[in-house]
Design a protein around this motif. Structure first.
Motif, PDB file in Angstrom:
ATOM      1  N   UNK B  36      21.148  15.516 -17.040  1.00  0.00           N
ATOM      2  CA  UNK B  36      21.622  15.683 -15.657  1.00  0.00           C
ATOM      3  C   UNK B  36      20.498  15.420 -14.661  1.00  0.00           C
ATOM      4  N   UNK B  37      20.858  15.256 -13.385  1.00  0.00           N
ATOM      5  CA  UNK B  37      19.826  14.965 -12.402  1.00  0.00           C
ATOM      6  C   UNK B  37      18.910  16.173 -12.243  1.00  0.00           C
ATOM      7  N   UNK B  46       7.939   8.455 -16.332  1.00  0.00           N
ATOM      8  CA  UNK B  46       6.642   8.103 -15.748  1.00  0.00           C
ATOM      9  C   UNK B  46       5.509   8.360 -16.734  1.00  0.00           C
ATOM     10  N   UNK B  85      12.783   1.380 -11.457  1.00  0.00           N
ATOM     11  CA  UNK B  85      13.065   2.708 -10.924  1.00  0.00           C
ATOM     12  C   UNK B  85      14.490   2.799 -10.372  1.00  0.00           C
ATOM     13  N   UNK B  86      14.860   4.040 -10.031  1.00  0.00           N
ATOM     14  CA  UNK B  86      16.236   4.253  -9.564  1.00  0.00           C
ATOM     15  C   UNK B  86      16.486   3.613  -8.203  1.00  0.00           C
ATOM     16  N   UNK B 168      21.920   3.510 -11.111  1.00  0.00           N
ATOM     17  CA  UNK B 168      22.640   4.626 -10.486  1.00  0.00           C
ATOM     18  C   UNK B 168      23.154   4.285  -9.098  1.00  0.00           C
ATOM     19  N   UNK B 169      22.450   3.384  -8.382  1.00  0.00           N
ATOM     20  CA  UNK B 169      22.876   3.074  -7.015  1.00  0.00           C
ATOM     21  C   UNK B 169      23.775   1.836  -6.963  1.00  0.00           C
ATOM     22  N   UNK B 170      24.097   1.262  -8.116  1.00  0.00           N
ATOM     23  CA  UNK B 170      24.700  -0.074  -8.096  1.00  0.00           C
ATOM     24  C   UNK B 170      26.169  -0.048  -8.484  1.00  0.00           C
ATOM     25  N   UNK B 171      26.878  -1.093  -8.058  1.00  0.00           N
ATOM     26  CA  UNK B 171      28.290  -1.200  -8.397  1.00  0.00           C
ATOM     27  C   UNK B 171      28.432  -1.720  -9.824  1.00  0.00           C
ATOM     28  N   UNK B 198      22.200   9.240 -16.484  1.00  0.00           N
ATOM     29  CA  UNK B 198      23.120  10.369 -16.592  1.00  0.00           C
ATOM     30  C   UNK B 198      24.515   9.906 -16.988  1.00  0.00           C
ATOM     31  N   UNK B 199      24.701   8.599 -17.131  1.00  0.00           N
ATOM     32  CA  UNK B 199      26.033   8.066 -17.374  1.00  0.00           C
ATOM     33  C   UNK B 199      26.207   7.827 -18.880  1.00  0.00           C
ATOM     34  N   UNK B 201      28.820   7.029 -20.678  1.00  0.00           N
ATOM     35  CA  UNK B 201      29.582   5.844 -21.066  1.00  0.00           C
ATOM     36  C   UNK B 201      28.685   4.611 -21.054  1.00  0.00           C
ATOM     37  N   UNK B 202      27.891   4.501 -19.975  1.00  0.00           N
ATOM     38  CA  UNK B 202      27.011   3.344 -19.838  1.00  0.00           C
ATOM     39  C   UNK B 202      25.976   3.305 -20.954  1.00  0.00           C
ATOM     40  N   UNK B 205      27.254   2.382 -24.347  1.00  0.00           N
ATOM     41  CA  UNK B 205      27.585   0.976 -24.468  1.00  0.00           C
ATOM     42  C   UNK B 205      26.322   0.118 -24.577  1.00  0.00           C
ATOM     43  N   UNK B 206      25.253   0.599 -23.940  1.00  0.00           N
ATOM     44  CA  UNK B 206      24.048  -0.212 -23.772  1.00  0.00           C
ATOM     45  C   UNK B 206      23.089  -0.052 -24.952  1.00  0.00           C
TER      46      UNK B 206
ATOM     47  N   UNK C  59      33.608  -1.220  -3.252  1.00  0.00           N
ATOM     48  CA  UNK C  59      32.993  -2.535  -3.101  1.00  0.00           C
ATOM     49  C   UNK C  59      31.533  -2.407  -3.445  1.00  0.00           C
ATOM     50  N   UNK C  60      30.846  -3.529  -3.621  1.00  0.00           N
ATOM     51  CA  UNK C  60      29.452  -3.436  -4.006  1.00  0.00           C
ATOM     52  C   UNK C  60      28.570  -3.162  -2.794  1.00  0.00           C
ATOM     53  N   UNK C 203      26.877   9.315  -5.395  1.00  0.00           N
ATOM     54  CA  UNK C 203      25.712   8.532  -5.800  1.00  0.00           C
ATOM     55  C   UNK C 203      24.589   9.434  -6.296  1.00  0.00           C
ATOM     56  N   UNK C 204      24.056   9.117  -7.448  1.00  0.00           N
ATOM     57  CA  UNK C 204      22.902   9.843  -7.960  1.00  0.00           C
ATOM     58  C   UNK C 204      23.249  11.179  -8.587  1.00  0.00           C
ATOM     59  N   UNK C 206      24.989  13.545 -11.558  1.00  0.00           N
ATOM     60  CA  UNK C 206      25.368  13.343 -12.948  1.00  0.00           C
ATOM     61  C   UNK C 206      26.863  13.639 -13.111  1.00  0.00           C
ATOM     62  N   UNK C 207      27.365  13.300 -14.278  1.00  0.00           N
ATOM     63  CA  UNK C 207      28.813  13.326 -14.499  1.00  0.00           C
ATOM     64  C   UNK C 207      29.465  14.654 -14.154  1.00  0.00           C
ATOM     65  N   UNK C 232      30.900   3.131  -4.457  1.00  0.00           N
ATOM     66  CA  UNK C 232      30.875   1.990  -5.362  1.00  0.00           C
ATOM     67  C   UNK C 232      31.218   2.445  -6.772  1.00  0.00           C
ATOM     68  N   UNK C 280      31.454  -0.193 -17.915  1.00  0.00           N
ATOM     69  CA  UNK C 280      31.008  -0.117 -19.314  1.00  0.00           C
ATOM     70  C   UNK C 280      32.123   0.311 -20.260  1.00  0.00           C
ATOM     71  N   UNK C 281      33.118   1.051 -19.765  1.00  0.00           N
ATOM     72  CA  UNK C 281      34.197   1.434 -20.676  1.00  0.00           C
ATOM     73  C   UNK C 281      35.223   0.322 -20.841  1.00  0.00           C
ATOM     74  N   UNK C 284      32.518  -4.692 -19.633  1.00  0.00           N
ATOM     75  CA  UNK C 284      31.088  -4.649 -19.352  1.00  0.00           C
ATOM     76  C   UNK C 284      30.565  -6.055 -19.070  1.00  0.00           C
TER      77      UNK C 284
END
Lengths: 312, 217, 335
Positions: B36-37, B46, B85-86, B168-171, B198-199, B201-202, B205-206, C59-60, C203-204, C206-207, C232, C280-281, C284
């Motif tokens: 978690x964050x 780091x 970085x994030x 984390x900040x991206x679509x 923290x994801x 699912x991601x 998959x990765x 949207x992105x 954003x930022x 956790x789940x 997003x 990702x689910x 991907x």
């Protein structure tokens, strides 16, 4: 606060589910929400710039173009109020106040600019070194700076001037060596905040040396702030020079400087002759305000409160 | 590739954010670290990137124990690890153009001419080109900036890549695109990956395996 | 996954729509840049939002969705220019937030008619004052409650946001992320603003925290607030929204009910389909290419250069008809 640029720029449509709105009438005017704050800022910058430009021009051009002797004493015309012949009047030995103001401003500007450069240079170097090295070096430097701050500026300035013969250079040294402290603090704080950013981590991870991080990422990042501090230092230095000269410690009394002029005219102020003190005073105050106006606009540019005005 | 054993790290000795943590990333392995964050996983990242000295514990990178961190680590050791970085906004010097940003590690290590082609190829691989490379960070979006930061991290061909909440900040589409770039690079260079996030699912998959960050009470 | 959505509302707008809380008509925002350039951040956006409904704008980054939020709150910077209208409130008493003056916005709109649920609550709260002090100040400012009733009013506001009363005297840094979010939400709810705007609320996080935040947002919609969520994070949008608006290069390219969008038959705009497939689910797989720059938008469909279905027809800008702006979109399943 502002007025819309055009009239009512809206088209009323029946509230539907938002998908069937008709195409808009083309070329409706754009509306500026919240007015355009940049216009007042532009006026401020223009006025300040014009005042500074006029001062600098006068100081640079008057002596070569009008070969008048600022020291020319005319005892038949002493303490004359402002007139066409003497727009700012004459002083207690009949010298033209306007001419002496221009020559005085020459000295003051020279002292102000050079001293501000010296002070900012020292401040930038000390601040960057303290901030970039960190740790014990930082603590030691900052305690030194604290010690320096504890002594009043003017007192230390007087001490430095007293070690030399009166003249322009001791005054510059006196101002430069006492005024770097604030710049050093500003620069150090800025460097410390930059140093904690991940982009410094990224640079280190990319193999950058300590020197390279400082030279390429930290120093350029603080230059706008340091530049601003330097500009604000110029009026400060002018005031300091005037204060020293007023106390008889700065520029020799026979040479025109704004401080020596006010000092010399003190006596006539009590007898009702206001012009020999007022005009040199204005010559100190007005360019100071104009410089502060320019610096303020600059500060808004490098540190906009609304980020997205520069961003997006 | 990377062995962290009994790491205790943080910013005040009395309250470290990472306590007695051990972790191993094998050569070529992709390990996901899930937490978690605010649990200290960024601090751990780091430490692993030799950017933060732990209070206790040892770091073994590429078979050799690490003795210095940050500037005290030899340049060749530091550049074994690439970091993303994030927040790309904070991780990019706002005065550099994206082109200069990507090539910055090459300049820092005096290999600018040697790596010029690679910088262009990487910019292309992350999807940046033309006018975008001449812009500076405030003029591009988060997604575009993070693409540049990833290219920068890959420039010196690191053998271990550390992605600290990279997406984390991206679509979704940018996330998928950046992960694809990382995976292409790993396949080509057989590099290891430590992906912190923290994801679940991601990361599932990765990465080859995913570990929970042990939460300290 | 447990779907907290209210079934009753999903198709509500199709028939006799309730009076919209917010109706945005052909809204465009552009920024004047140095050198005469301008950036077209939002282009001809129209949508309605009714009470009790949640619309997610997805949207992105850099597609203009945050600019849209800023426009709706009257928080655009000085170099922004707007066109179109954003009507707030019912027909009799409606106000265009785009042309309203700063004084009107400050005194009657922000906090009173539109509440903002901020992106990072920790940064939104004043670190040097307790939650109670901040709540009481907001209550006094927005509702003019007298000193005696202030305490009770602040506690009531906290209760509405499910903020525990015994934590009211704490400072923001003593709160967990979830509680800080509730405290910020409590501030947004003080004056019972009918419309709530949440800008990237997840954003930022956790789940677990995302789940909780989303659950609370949904609860506010169910309590009768109109909720506009800008995000997003498609997973979060799926869990909170009744309707989805997909934004691409400053335009809404698809505006549809959430259930068919995320379920079957799925999105109809190729961009929305690609965005969903990138999760990702799911596949991907990224959408190839980058979105166009907002200062150099093409005349036609902005997505065409990245689209596998693009033809000559795409040189003409498609209108948003039937909920999708694409020349090649399949017909709506229920049309």
């Amino acid at each position: 606060m502002g007025k819309p640029e055009g009239g009512d720029a809206t088209v009323e449509t029946a509230p539907g589910n938002g998908t069937a709105a008709p195409r808009p009438a083309v070329d409706r005017p754009w509306h500026a929400p919240g007015g355009d704050g940049r216009r007042t800022r532009a006026v401020r910058v223009a006025v300040s710039g014009a005042l500074i430009g006029a001062t600098v021009l006068a100081v640079l051009l008057v002596p070569p173009l009008f070969p008048l002797d600022q020291q020319a004493v005319d005892l038949t015309a002493k303490l004359e109020p402002p007139s066409w012949a003497h727009p700012f009047g004459t002083d207690e030995v009949g010298r033209d106040v306007l001419l002496r103001c221009v020559y005085g401003m020459r000295v003051s500007l020279l002292v102000g600019v050079v001293a501000a450069l010296v002070a900012s240079g020292i401040g930038l170097a000390v601040g960057c070194a303290a901030g970039a090295l960190g740790g014990r070096a930082d603590r030691l430097t900052m305690r030194l700076v604290d010690t320096f701050t504890a002594v009043p500026h003017l007192l230390m300035g007087i001490f430095i001037v007293a070690m030399f013969r009166p003249g322009i250079w001791p005054v510059i040294a006196s101002v430069g060596l006492t005024h770097w402290v604030s710049t050093a603090r500003i620069v150090r704080a800025e460097v410390l905040s930059l140093r904690a950013r991940p982009f410094v981590d990224a640079a280190i991870s990319g193999g950058a040396s300590r020197l390279r991080v400082a030279a390429r990422h930290l120093v350029p990042g603080v230059l706008p702030q340091a530049g601003l501090a330097a500009v604000l230092m110029v009026p400060h230095a002018i005031w300091h020079e005037s204060a020293l000269s007023f106390l008889g410690l700065g520029i020799p009394a026979h040479e025109a400087s704004l401080g020596t002029m006010i000092n010399g005219a003190r006596g006539s102020l009590v007898t009702g002759e206001w012009w020999p003190t007022l005009f040199p005073g204005l010559f100190i105050v007005v360019p100071t305000l104009a410089l502060a106006g320019l610096a303020g606009a600059w500060r808004e540019r490098i540190n906009p409160r609304r980020r997205s005005e520069l961003v997006l | 590739m990377l062995e962290l054993s009994h790491i205790t790290a943080g910013y005040t000795p009395r309250a470290p954010v990472v306590r007695d943590l051990s972790l191993t990333v094998a050569d070529g392995e992709a390990l996901g670290l899930l937490g978690p964050s605010g649990c200290g996983k960024s601090t751990l990242a780091r430490v692993a990137a030799l950017l933060h000295r732990p209070y206790a514990g040892t770091v073994v990178l590429a078979g050799e124990p690490v003795r210095g961190f940050r500037f005290r680590a030899p340049r060749a050791r530091r550049t074994l690890v690439g970091v993303v970085f994030q927040q790309p906004r904070l991780a990019a010097d706002p005065r550099l153009t994206l082109r200069a940003l990507i090539a910055d590690p090459a300049r820092a290590t005096g290999r600018f001419t040697e790596l010029a082609d690679r910088a262009d190829a990487l910019a292309d691989a992350v999807g940046l080109g033309g006018d975008l490379l001449r812009r500076r960070p405030p003029e591009v979006s988060d997604g575009q900036l993070q693409r540049a930061c990833l290219a920068r991290a890959l420039l010196l061909r690191p053998r271990l890549l550390i992605c600290d909440e990279m997406t984390a900040m991206l679509d979704a589409s940018t996330t998928a695109a950046l992960v694809a770039v990382v995976e292409d690079y790993r396949r080509e260079h057989d590099a290891a990956l430590l992906a912190v996030g923290h994801d679940r699912v991601l990361l599932n998959r990765w990465c080859d395996s995913v570990r929970e960050f042990p939460t300290t009470p | 996954m447990n779907d907290p959505r209210r079934a009753a509302n999903t198709a509500g707008h199709e028939t006799a729509a309730p009076e919209p809380l917010l109706s945005v008509r052909e809204l465009s925002v552009r920024f004047l840049m140095p050198g005469g350039r301008h950036v077209a951040a939002v282009n001809g956006v129209s949508f309605d939002l009714a009470a009790g409904e949640c619309l997610a704008l997805v949207g992105e980054s850099g597609c203009g969705k945050s600019v849209l939020a800023a426009a709706l709150l009257g928080l655009l910077p000085g170099n922004a220019r707007t066109r179109g209208a954003a009507w707030l409130g019912p027909a009799g008493d409606r106000l265009d937030v785009l042309t309203a003056g700063e004084a009107t916005l400050a005194r009657t709109v922000r906090g009173r008619r539109v509440g903002l649920i901020p992106q990072s609550p920790a940064a939104h709260l004043t670190p040097v004052r307790t939650v109670r002090a901040q709540l009481e100040e907001t209550v006094r400012e927005l509702r003019g409650t007298g000193r005696a009733a202030l305490r009770a009013a602040a506690e009531a506001a906290a209760a509405r946001a499910a903020f525990p009363t015994d934590h009211l005297d704490r400072y923001p840094h003593q709160l967990s992320g979830g509680l800080a979010q509730r405290a910020a939400t409590a501030l947004a709810l003080v004056a019972d603003a009918p419309l709530l705007i949440a800008d990237e609320p997840t954003t930022g996080l956790d789940r677990d925290l995302v789940d909780r935040t989303v659950g609370e947002l949904r609860r506010h919609a169910d309590n009768g607030h109109g909720l506009l969520v800008i995000t997003h994070d498609l997973a979060a949008a799926e869990r909170v929204a009744d309707r989805i608006a997909v934004m691409y290069a400053g335009r809404i390219v698809e505006l549809t009910d959430a259930a068919p969008f995320f379920g079957s038959p799925g999105p109809r705009h190729p961009y929305a389909r690609g965005l969903l497939a990138a999760l990702p689910e799911r596949d991907f797989a990224p959408i190839p290419g980058l979105p166009p720059e907002l200062d150099a938008l093409p005349d036609g469909c902005a997505f065409a250069p990245r689209c596998d279905r693009a033809t000559d027809r795409c040189a003409v800008l498609p209108d948003l008809t039937g909920g999708v702006a694409c020349h090649h979109a399949p017909k709506a399943a229920h049309a």
